[in-house]
Design an enzyme around this catalytic site. Sequence first.
Site, PDB file in Angstrom:
ATOM      1  N   LYS A  11      35.892  -9.534  31.729  1.00 57.42           N
ATOM      2  CA  LYS A  11      35.566 -10.351  30.555  1.00 57.42           C
ATOM      3  C   LYS A  11      34.050 -10.540  30.453  1.00 57.42           C
ATOM      4  O   LYS A  11      33.408 -10.954  31.409  1.00 57.42           O
ATOM      5  CB  LYS A  11      36.215 -11.729  30.677  1.00 57.42           C
ATOM      6  CG  LYS A  11      35.935 -12.627  29.479  1.00 57.42           C
ATOM      7  CD  LYS A  11      36.319 -14.061  29.720  1.00 57.42           C
ATOM      8  CE  LYS A  11      35.128 -14.962  29.936  1.00 57.42           C
ATOM      9  NZ  LYS A  11      34.146 -14.994  28.860  1.00 57.42           N
ATOM     10  N   GLU A  67      29.227 -15.011  42.950  1.00 52.43           N
ATOM     11  CA  GLU A  67      27.763 -14.895  42.857  1.00 52.43           C
ATOM     12  C   GLU A  67      27.324 -16.006  41.922  1.00 52.43           C
ATOM     13  O   GLU A  67      27.570 -15.945  40.723  1.00 52.43           O
ATOM     14  CB  GLU A  67      27.364 -13.548  42.235  1.00 52.43           C
ATOM     15  CG  GLU A  67      27.821 -12.326  42.995  1.00 52.43           C
ATOM     16  CD  GLU A  67      26.910 -11.967  44.138  1.00 52.43           C
ATOM     17  OE1 GLU A  67      25.947 -12.709  44.402  1.00 52.43           O
ATOM     18  OE2 GLU A  67      27.187 -10.954  44.793  1.00 52.43           O
ATOM     19  N   CYS A 103      19.380 -15.499  38.003  1.00 47.70           N
ATOM     20  CA  CYS A 103      19.903 -16.357  39.073  1.00 47.70           C
ATOM     21  C   CYS A 103      18.952 -16.395  40.269  1.00 47.70           C
ATOM     22  O   CYS A 103      18.831 -17.408  40.937  1.00 47.70           O
ATOM     23  CB  CYS A 103      21.263 -15.844  39.501  1.00 47.70           C
ATOM     24  SG  CYS A 103      21.234 -14.093  39.846  1.00 47.70           S
ATOM     25  N   GLU A 139      18.812 -25.974  38.790  1.00 51.24           N
ATOM     26  CA  GLU A 139      18.507 -24.672  38.216  1.00 51.24           C
ATOM     27  C   GLU A 139      18.195 -24.861  36.729  1.00 51.24           C
ATOM     28  O   GLU A 139      19.012 -25.423  35.993  1.00 51.24           O
ATOM     29  CB  GLU A 139      19.742 -23.783  38.388  1.00 51.24           C
ATOM     30  CG  GLU A 139      19.502 -22.355  38.036  1.00 51.24           C
ATOM     31  CD  GLU A 139      20.753 -21.505  38.185  1.00 51.24           C
ATOM     32  OE1 GLU A 139      21.849 -22.016  37.882  1.00 51.24           O
ATOM     33  OE2 GLU A 139      20.634 -20.346  38.581  1.00 51.24           O
TER      34      GLU A 139
HETATM   35  P1  NAP Z   1      29.113 -19.843  33.432  1.00 52.64           P
HETATM   36  O1  NAP Z   1      29.173 -20.879  32.404  1.00 52.64           O
HETATM   37  O2  NAP Z   1      29.627 -20.150  34.782  1.00 52.64           O
HETATM   38  O3  NAP Z   1      29.870 -18.583  32.824  1.00 52.64           O
HETATM   39  C1  NAP Z   1      30.049 -17.382  33.540  1.00 52.64           C
HETATM   40  C2  NAP Z   1      31.295 -16.706  33.043  1.00 52.64           C
HETATM   41  O4  NAP Z   1      32.437 -17.495  33.341  1.00 52.64           O
HETATM   42  C3  NAP Z   1      31.316 -16.507  31.532  1.00 52.64           C
HETATM   43  O5  NAP Z   1      31.949 -15.289  31.234  1.00 52.64           O
HETATM   44  C4  NAP Z   1      32.149 -17.685  31.089  1.00 52.64           C
HETATM   45  O6  NAP Z   1      32.754 -17.484  29.835  1.00 52.64           O
HETATM   46  C5  NAP Z   1      33.187 -17.760  32.181  1.00 52.64           C
HETATM   47  N1  NAP Z   1      33.849 -19.039  32.338  1.00 52.64           N
HETATM   48  C6  NAP Z   1      33.494 -20.255  31.857  1.00 52.64           C
HETATM   49  N2  NAP Z   1      34.371 -21.197  32.257  1.00 52.64           N
HETATM   50  C7  NAP Z   1      35.310 -20.565  33.003  1.00 52.64           C
HETATM   51  C8  NAP Z   1      36.479 -20.997  33.703  1.00 52.64           C
HETATM   52  N3  NAP Z   1      36.848 -22.267  33.730  1.00 52.64           N
HETATM   53  N4  NAP Z   1      37.199 -20.092  34.390  1.00 52.64           N
HETATM   54  C9  NAP Z   1      36.823 -18.795  34.394  1.00 52.64           C
HETATM   55  N5  NAP Z   1      35.747 -18.322  33.739  1.00 52.64           N
HETATM   56  C10 NAP Z   1      34.981 -19.204  33.062  1.00 52.64           C
HETATM   57  O7  NAP Z   1      27.654 -19.316  33.664  1.00 52.64           O
HETATM   58  P2  NAP Z   1      26.630 -18.861  32.563  1.00 52.64           P
HETATM   59  O8  NAP Z   1      26.054 -20.090  31.963  1.00 52.64           O
HETATM   60  O9  NAP Z   1      27.212 -17.838  31.680  1.00 52.64           O
HETATM   61  O10 NAP Z   1      25.560 -18.089  33.456  1.00 52.64           O
HETATM   62  C11 NAP Z   1      24.516 -18.710  34.055  1.00 52.64           C
HETATM   63  C12 NAP Z   1      24.802 -18.984  35.507  1.00 52.64           C
HETATM   64  O11 NAP Z   1      25.161 -17.795  36.183  1.00 52.64           O
HETATM   65  C13 NAP Z   1      23.606 -19.502  36.236  1.00 52.64           C
HETATM   66  O12 NAP Z   1      23.961 -20.594  37.039  1.00 52.64           O
HETATM   67  C14 NAP Z   1      23.163 -18.343  37.101  1.00 52.64           C
HETATM   68  O13 NAP Z   1      22.461 -18.670  38.238  1.00 52.64           O
HETATM   69  C15 NAP Z   1      24.444 -17.670  37.393  1.00 52.64           C
HETATM   70  N6  NAP Z   1      24.236 -16.261  37.700  1.00 52.64           N
HETATM   71  C16 NAP Z   1      24.368 -15.856  39.012  1.00 52.64           C
HETATM   72  C17 NAP Z   1      24.153 -14.533  39.352  1.00 52.64           C
HETATM   73  C18 NAP Z   1      24.292 -14.088  40.776  1.00 52.64           C
HETATM   74  O14 NAP Z   1      24.360 -12.906  41.004  1.00 52.64           O
HETATM   75  N7  NAP Z   1      24.347 -14.983  41.733  1.00 52.64           N
HETATM   76  C19 NAP Z   1      23.833 -13.606  38.376  1.00 52.64           C
HETATM   77  C20 NAP Z   1      23.694 -14.038  37.062  1.00 52.64           C
HETATM   78  C21 NAP Z   1      23.908 -15.374  36.740  1.00 52.64           C
HETATM   79  P3  NAP Z   1      31.984 -17.865  28.480  1.00 52.64           P
HETATM   80  O15 NAP Z   1      30.638 -17.246  28.515  1.00 52.64           O
HETATM   81  O16 NAP Z   1      32.816 -17.231  27.461  1.00 52.64           O
HETATM   82  O17 NAP Z   1      31.931 -19.349  28.473  1.00 52.64           O
END
Ligand code: NAP
Length: 501
Positions: free
Chosen positions: A207, A281, A315, A412
């Site tokens: 997804k 991650e 991240c 963050e």
């Molecule tokens: P997020 O809100 O956690 O969303 C990540 C993914 O999870 C999206 O596809 C989101 O869908 C989905 N999602 C949301 N709620 C969910 C649930 N309850 N169950 C399952 N999936 C769910 O994070 P983001 O705001 O998109 O991304 C930013 C974050 O990602 C930052 O904290 C960053 O540090 C972290 N990140 C980490 C890495 C790493 O490798 N460690 C790499 C990149 C980013 P929707 O977008 O459709 O809401």
Amino acid sequence: MFKEKTNSKRTIISEGEQSSKKVISGSLWEYSPSPESSDHIKLKDRYDLFINGRFVKAKEYFDTINPSNEEKIAEVAYASENDVDKAVRAAERAYNKVWSRLHPKERAKVIFRIARIMQEKAREFAVIESLDGGKPVKESKSLDVPLSIAHFFYHAGWADKLHYAFPGTKPRSIGVVGQIIPWNFPLLMAAWKIAPALACGNTVVIKSAETTPLTLYKLAEVIQEADLPPGVVNIISGDGRTGSAIVNHPRIRKIAFTGSTEVGKIIMKAVSGSDKKLTLELGGKAANIIFEDAPIDQAVEGIINGIYFNQGHVCCAGSRLFVQESVRNIVIRKLKQRINTLRVGDPLDKNTDIGAINSKEQLNKIKTLVKTGIGEGCTYYEKKCELPEKGYWFRPSFFTNVAQSNTIAQEEIFGPVLAVLTFRTPKEAIEKANNTPYGLSAGIWTDKGSKIFKMIAGMKAGVVWSNTYNRFNPASPFGGYKESGFGREGGIHGLREYLII
Ligand code: NAP
Ligand code: MG
């Protein structure tokens, strides 16, 4: 005093004229716009779900917009729980009937073909990534797309050599893998997840994030063209509920998630008590540490690359700068000069350094945290420049007079905002760097190799870059400590996560 000279590419402006021309303050050089051509881009008005090798309609659709002008680009299918179930069943059939039985050499060939076709469409991928997500096209062209392709090539190489990766074992595939990715590196995160899963003989339901679905659907077209057997990779879009339906689907054998620590915790709870494998991650608050013996100009470039690359939507961004007290003033002075030469604007302009913030929601989150930082008494400095009227924008900026307990040094921000702190001794730098719930990455700048090794040994970070920052390679594992998650992606360590050994 400078004289104005012009040629097709650039203008040198006399000091006195700077105020009357739209030049970036602090910079003598301005470039004419150099927009990346988008004539070769083929975008549909509407994107259906990619299930079982075909594009299938959904009941609902939502808009994906261009964050640099807030214009709608296309409508995208919203995958319901029922659609997730269809995708998982297609993946399970493909796993049982085809993919797990195929000779590994044949698997390698298809993965290789995907990489080759992606290469042919590299410019198209780059422009779509920048349109949908707001990142500068020079970054999507030089990093996102080539690195994504490299991941497919690298893993194509492993598909028939898994027993060499883990000598004395008989590695087996797991089954259907559910993958959920964020919006900051859509294509790259998809490649990090799909390529090793396929090489190890698994099938996939992935997804995309709500704001950046388009390059994944472009990848679906490549997958069709590459003749990957139907159902081996299923690509869907939706929101958190779609993600949750993947996480909770009983026939999925492993979840690979990249995103926020908050959602990571929800997922961990959801899979506890099941026998699903899990890798997370998550977020980060990396320390970029500059010692007085570092090559200062290079280190300043490293700071810039560490925090302002991809608008700080990274991240592993070096969002906390620790600078040794004796060189603090010179580093701050150079940092100010340098951020004033960064070009903020149209992501499709090849000269742009800082593109648009990915969404209004993310922009508001950055603004709130910056307000908190100012409210807590930290000193704020931002680049002086005008911002486009439409779209989501934030100037590259940094805070000084920051204490470790300040919110901006703890949370963050995920935007182009740096917190500058100081230290006196290596021991103090290690203690301060580790003083965070996260542990994804770090950077060290020093002339002394022995100091690098001493620091690395003391730091709780999955990746430590020395005298460089934000470098990635498919052969090198990536992942975190503590609340930055567990499991690794890339290299042999990453393969292990997609196998039963
Ligand atoms: P997020 O809100 O956690 O969303 C990540 C993914 O999870 C999206 O596809 C989101 O869908 C989905 N999602 C949301 N709620 C969910 C649930 N309850 N169950 C399952 N999936 C769910 O994070 P983001 O705001 O998109 O991304 C930013 C974050 O990602 C930052 O904290 C960053 O540090 C972290 N990140 C980490 C890495 C790493 O490798 N460690 C790499 C990149 C980013 P929707 O977008 O459709 O809401
Ligand atoms: Mg978008």
